[in-house]
Design a protein around this motif. Structure first.
Motif, PDB file in Angstrom:
ATOM      1  N   MET A  15     -14.188 -16.894   6.161  1.00  0.00           N
ATOM      2  CA  MET A  15     -13.109 -15.582   5.963  1.00  0.00           C
ATOM      3  C   MET A  15     -13.928 -14.508   5.961  1.00  0.00           C
ATOM      4  N   ARG A  16     -13.608 -13.321   7.005  1.00  0.00           N
ATOM      5  CA  ARG A  16     -14.281 -12.461   7.015  1.00  0.00           C
ATOM      6  C   ARG A  16     -13.326 -11.084   6.356  1.00  0.00           C
ATOM      7  N   TYR A  17     -14.006 -10.439   5.240  1.00  0.00           N
ATOM      8  CA  TYR A  17     -13.255  -9.297   4.807  1.00  0.00           C
ATOM      9  C   TYR A  17     -13.593  -7.984   5.215  1.00  0.00           C
ATOM     10  N   VAL A  18     -12.975  -6.921   5.225  1.00  0.00           N
ATOM     11  CA  VAL A  18     -13.422  -5.621   5.393  1.00  0.00           C
ATOM     12  C   VAL A  18     -12.736  -5.054   4.271  1.00  0.00           C
ATOM     13  N   ALA A  19     -13.668  -3.960   3.685  1.00  0.00           N
ATOM     14  CA  ALA A  19     -13.301  -2.778   2.506  1.00  0.00           C
ATOM     15  C   ALA A  19     -12.251  -1.918   3.055  1.00  0.00           C
ATOM     16  N   LEU A  20     -11.003  -2.341   2.758  1.00  0.00           N
ATOM     17  CA  LEU A  20      -9.895  -1.381   3.384  1.00  0.00           C
ATOM     18  C   LEU A  20      -9.256  -0.427   2.269  1.00  0.00           C
ATOM     19  N   ALA A  21      -9.005   0.566   2.931  1.00  0.00           N
ATOM     20  CA  ALA A  21      -8.370   1.826   2.035  1.00  0.00           C
ATOM     21  C   ALA A  21      -7.454   2.611   2.783  1.00  0.00           C
ATOM     22  N   THR A  75     -20.678   5.764  -1.754  1.00  0.00           N
ATOM     23  CA  THR A  75     -21.719   6.148  -2.582  1.00  0.00           C
ATOM     24  C   THR A  75     -21.594   5.200  -3.864  1.00  0.00           C
ATOM     25  N   GLU A  76     -22.526   5.145  -4.742  1.00  0.00           N
ATOM     26  CA  GLU A  76     -22.401   4.651  -5.991  1.00  0.00           C
ATOM     27  C   GLU A  76     -21.507   5.276  -6.812  1.00  0.00           C
ATOM     28  N   ALA A  77     -21.426   6.429  -6.755  1.00  0.00           N
ATOM     29  CA  ALA A  77     -20.695   7.162  -7.799  1.00  0.00           C
ATOM     30  C   ALA A  77     -19.217   7.092  -7.470  1.00  0.00           C
ATOM     31  N   ALA A  78     -18.932   7.078  -6.001  1.00  0.00           N
ATOM     32  CA  ALA A  78     -17.528   6.825  -5.548  1.00  0.00           C
ATOM     33  C   ALA A  78     -17.071   5.310  -5.949  1.00  0.00           C
ATOM     34  N   LEU A  79     -17.962   4.461  -5.708  1.00  0.00           N
ATOM     35  CA  LEU A  79     -17.488   3.158  -6.213  1.00  0.00           C
ATOM     36  C   LEU A  79     -17.255   2.777  -7.460  1.00  0.00           C
ATOM     37  N   GLY A  80     -17.944   3.636  -8.268  1.00  0.00           N
ATOM     38  CA  GLY A  80     -17.776   3.472  -9.739  1.00  0.00           C
ATOM     39  C   GLY A  80     -16.651   4.173 -10.361  1.00  0.00           C
ATOM     40  N   SER A  81     -16.098   5.116  -9.380  1.00  0.00           N
ATOM     41  CA  SER A  81     -14.835   5.977 -10.040  1.00  0.00           C
ATOM     42  C   SER A  81     -13.646   5.548  -9.280  1.00  0.00           C
ATOM     43  N   ALA A  82     -13.597   5.259  -7.946  1.00  0.00           N
ATOM     44  CA  ALA A  82     -12.238   5.080  -7.159  1.00  0.00           C
ATOM     45  C   ALA A  82     -11.763   3.804  -7.747  1.00  0.00           C
ATOM     46  N   PRO A  83     -10.406   3.749  -7.785  1.00  0.00           N
ATOM     47  CA  PRO A  83      -9.530   2.586  -8.414  1.00  0.00           C
ATOM     48  C   PRO A  83      -9.675   1.682  -7.362  1.00  0.00           C
ATOM     49  N   ASP A 138       0.648 -10.575  -0.722  1.00  0.00           N
ATOM     50  CA  ASP A 138       1.182  -9.544  -0.296  1.00  0.00           C
ATOM     51  C   ASP A 138       1.196  -8.314  -0.998  1.00  0.00           C
ATOM     52  N   GLY A 139       1.342  -8.385  -2.455  1.00  0.00           N
ATOM     53  CA  GLY A 139       1.242  -7.493  -3.166  1.00  0.00           C
ATOM     54  C   GLY A 139      -0.023  -6.852  -3.325  1.00  0.00           C
ATOM     55  N   PHE A 140      -0.854  -7.375  -3.096  1.00  0.00           N
ATOM     56  CA  PHE A 140      -2.463  -6.857  -3.196  1.00  0.00           C
ATOM     57  C   PHE A 140      -2.680  -6.045  -1.963  1.00  0.00           C
ATOM     58  N   ASN A 141      -2.174  -6.677  -0.761  1.00  0.00           N
ATOM     59  CA  ASN A 141      -2.495  -5.967   0.485  1.00  0.00           C
ATOM     60  C   ASN A 141      -1.559  -4.621   0.626  1.00  0.00           C
ATOM     61  N   GLU A 142      -0.579  -4.887  -0.051  1.00  0.00           N
ATOM     62  CA  GLU A 142       0.409  -3.792   0.135  1.00  0.00           C
ATOM     63  C   GLU A 142       0.032  -2.567  -0.843  1.00  0.00           C
ATOM     64  N   ALA A 143      -0.428  -2.958  -1.848  1.00  0.00           N
ATOM     65  CA  ALA A 143      -1.010  -2.198  -2.675  1.00  0.00           C
ATOM     66  C   ALA A 143      -2.191  -1.095  -2.201  1.00  0.00           C
ATOM     67  N   VAL A 144      -2.924  -1.804  -1.465  1.00  0.00           N
ATOM     68  CA  VAL A 144      -4.270  -1.101  -0.574  1.00  0.00           C
ATOM     69  C   VAL A 144      -3.437  -0.154   0.413  1.00  0.00           C
ATOM     70  N   ARG A 145      -2.571  -0.750   1.017  1.00  0.00           N
ATOM     71  CA  ARG A 145      -1.634   0.058   2.329  1.00  0.00           C
ATOM     72  C   ARG A 145      -1.224   1.338   1.840  1.00  0.00           C
ATOM     73  N   LEU A 146      -0.815   1.160   0.520  1.00  0.00           N
ATOM     74  CA  LEU A 146       0.000   2.505  -0.300  1.00  0.00           C
ATOM     75  C   LEU A 146      -0.798   3.274  -0.984  1.00  0.00           C
ATOM     76  N   GLY A 167      -5.259   1.447  -4.437  1.00  0.00           N
ATOM     77  CA  GLY A 167      -6.830   1.527  -4.498  1.00  0.00           C
ATOM     78  C   GLY A 167      -7.258   0.863  -3.478  1.00  0.00           C
ATOM     79  N   TRP A 168      -8.739   0.555  -3.409  1.00  0.00           N
ATOM     80  CA  TRP A 168      -9.250  -0.074  -2.406  1.00  0.00           C
ATOM     81  C   TRP A 168      -9.390  -1.702  -2.564  1.00  0.00           C
ATOM     82  N   GLY A 169      -9.472  -2.265  -1.552  1.00  0.00           N
ATOM     83  CA  GLY A 169      -9.750  -3.723  -1.555  1.00  0.00           C
ATOM     84  C   GLY A 169     -10.484  -4.437  -0.460  1.00  0.00           C
ATOM     85  N   MET A 170     -10.747  -5.668  -0.758  1.00  0.00           N
ATOM     86  CA  MET A 170     -11.441  -6.518   0.190  1.00  0.00           C
ATOM     87  C   MET A 170     -10.102  -7.105   0.964  1.00  0.00           C
TER      88      MET A 170
END
Length: 296
Positions: A164-170, A184-192, A226-234, A237-240
């Motif tokens: 299964m292929r995943y992309v980092a979506l936001a 960046t490492e700083a962004a990945l460490g601070s972004a929800p 559904d909740g995970f992906n909707e949270a990304v869409r809204l 936070g970012w997620g795979m």
């Protein structure tokens, strides 16, 4: 020689979670259930049931729990083959399987729908992280699993289904606010960041491929597909997100691919009991066909 009635009772206690609930499902008294479990434990010489809430199999009980399920499955198929066709068809057989949330949300249920109705199956589908689904086969709870573990559990067969292929979506606005300079490492460490639960390490794995180190960002836990992906869409936070699920939002520009072409492929495997069973053969064929159409 193990007593099949005692094995069936043992499986009911673990499945139902208590001696009382097992007694109801078997239409016997709680005292009868207790006596059968005690007799089985004496025959084996080990404590098999952890008397907790809910009741669970001990390490010594796990192989017997798997055996009880296999015996029940083979008995059902043998009786069905030996008896003349009954009016209204055979009694339903409950099949316990486990899959990760993303497979359940994209392709796995479609595989179950492919199975012939004449098999009269009732599904008990469990969800767990793909790194942990094989544990439910190991402890005897499930007869088959979609898992990330390619090593076969003892007494099981395993085959690769695909990846299964995943992309980092936001959401686009979220990306502009938290990742103005990219991954960046700083962004990945601070972004929800999003996660299914504490077992879900997919986002951390992706971030480690970028930064080569472990990050510790703020995390939202949303334990549903559904909740995970909707949270990304809204923009929570970012997620795979599975690539096929992300395509529509990427096409409209509502969301962006933070990886800009980077992706994560998660190999998936099918593990099931090593028994000669028409039900397991049909289930495996359906899963193999659906996975072949949907996975890479």
């Amino acid at each position: 020689m193990l007593d099949s009635t005692q094995l069936r009772t043992f499986a009911a206690v673990v499945r139902e979670g208590s001696f009382e609930a097992a007694a109801q499902s078997l239409h016997v008294t709680p005292s009868a259930v207790s006596q059968r479990i005690k007799a089985l434990e004496q025959a084996v010489g080990q404590v098999l049931v952890r008397r907790s809430k809910p009741c669970r199999a001990t390490d010594a009980g796990r192989p017997l729990l798997r055996l009880a399920g296999q015996v029940a499955l083979l008995e059902r198929e043998a009786l069905h083959a030996a008896r003349p066709p009954a009016v209204g068809g055979p009694a339903p057989t409950r099949v316990t399987v486990v899959a990760n949330g993303d497979s359940l949300g994209t392709w796995f249920v479609g595989a179950l729908a492919r199975l012939p109705t004449e098999l009269a199956l009732l599904f008990d589908v469990r969800r767990d992280d793909e790194e942990h689904t094989a544990e439910l086969i190991r402890d005897g709870t499930a007869m088959a699993a979609v898992t990330a573990q390619r090593e076969a559990v003892q007494g099981c067969r395993v085959e690769r289904l695909g990846a299964m292929r995943y992309v980092a979506l936001a959401r686009a606005g979220f990306a502009a606010r938290h990742f103005p300079d990219g991954l960046t490492e700083a962004a990945l460490g601070s972004a929800p960041m999003m996660a299914f639960d504490r077992k879900d390490q997919l986002q951390h794995t992706f971030a480690r491929t970028v930064t080569r180190r472990r990050i510790d960002p703020p995390i939202h836990y949303v334990p549903s597909f559904d909740g995970f992906n909707e949270a990304v869409r809204l923009g929570l936070g970012w997620g795979m997100v599975p690539e096929r699920f992300a395509r529509a939002d990427l096409a409209t520009g509502h969301c962006v691919d933070l990886g800009a072409g980077r992706h994560l492929d998660r190999p998936l495997y099918w593990q099931h009991w090593r028994v000669e069973s028409a039900i397991l053969d049909a289930l495996t064929a359906a899963v193999r066909a659906m996975a072949g159409a949907e996975l890479r």
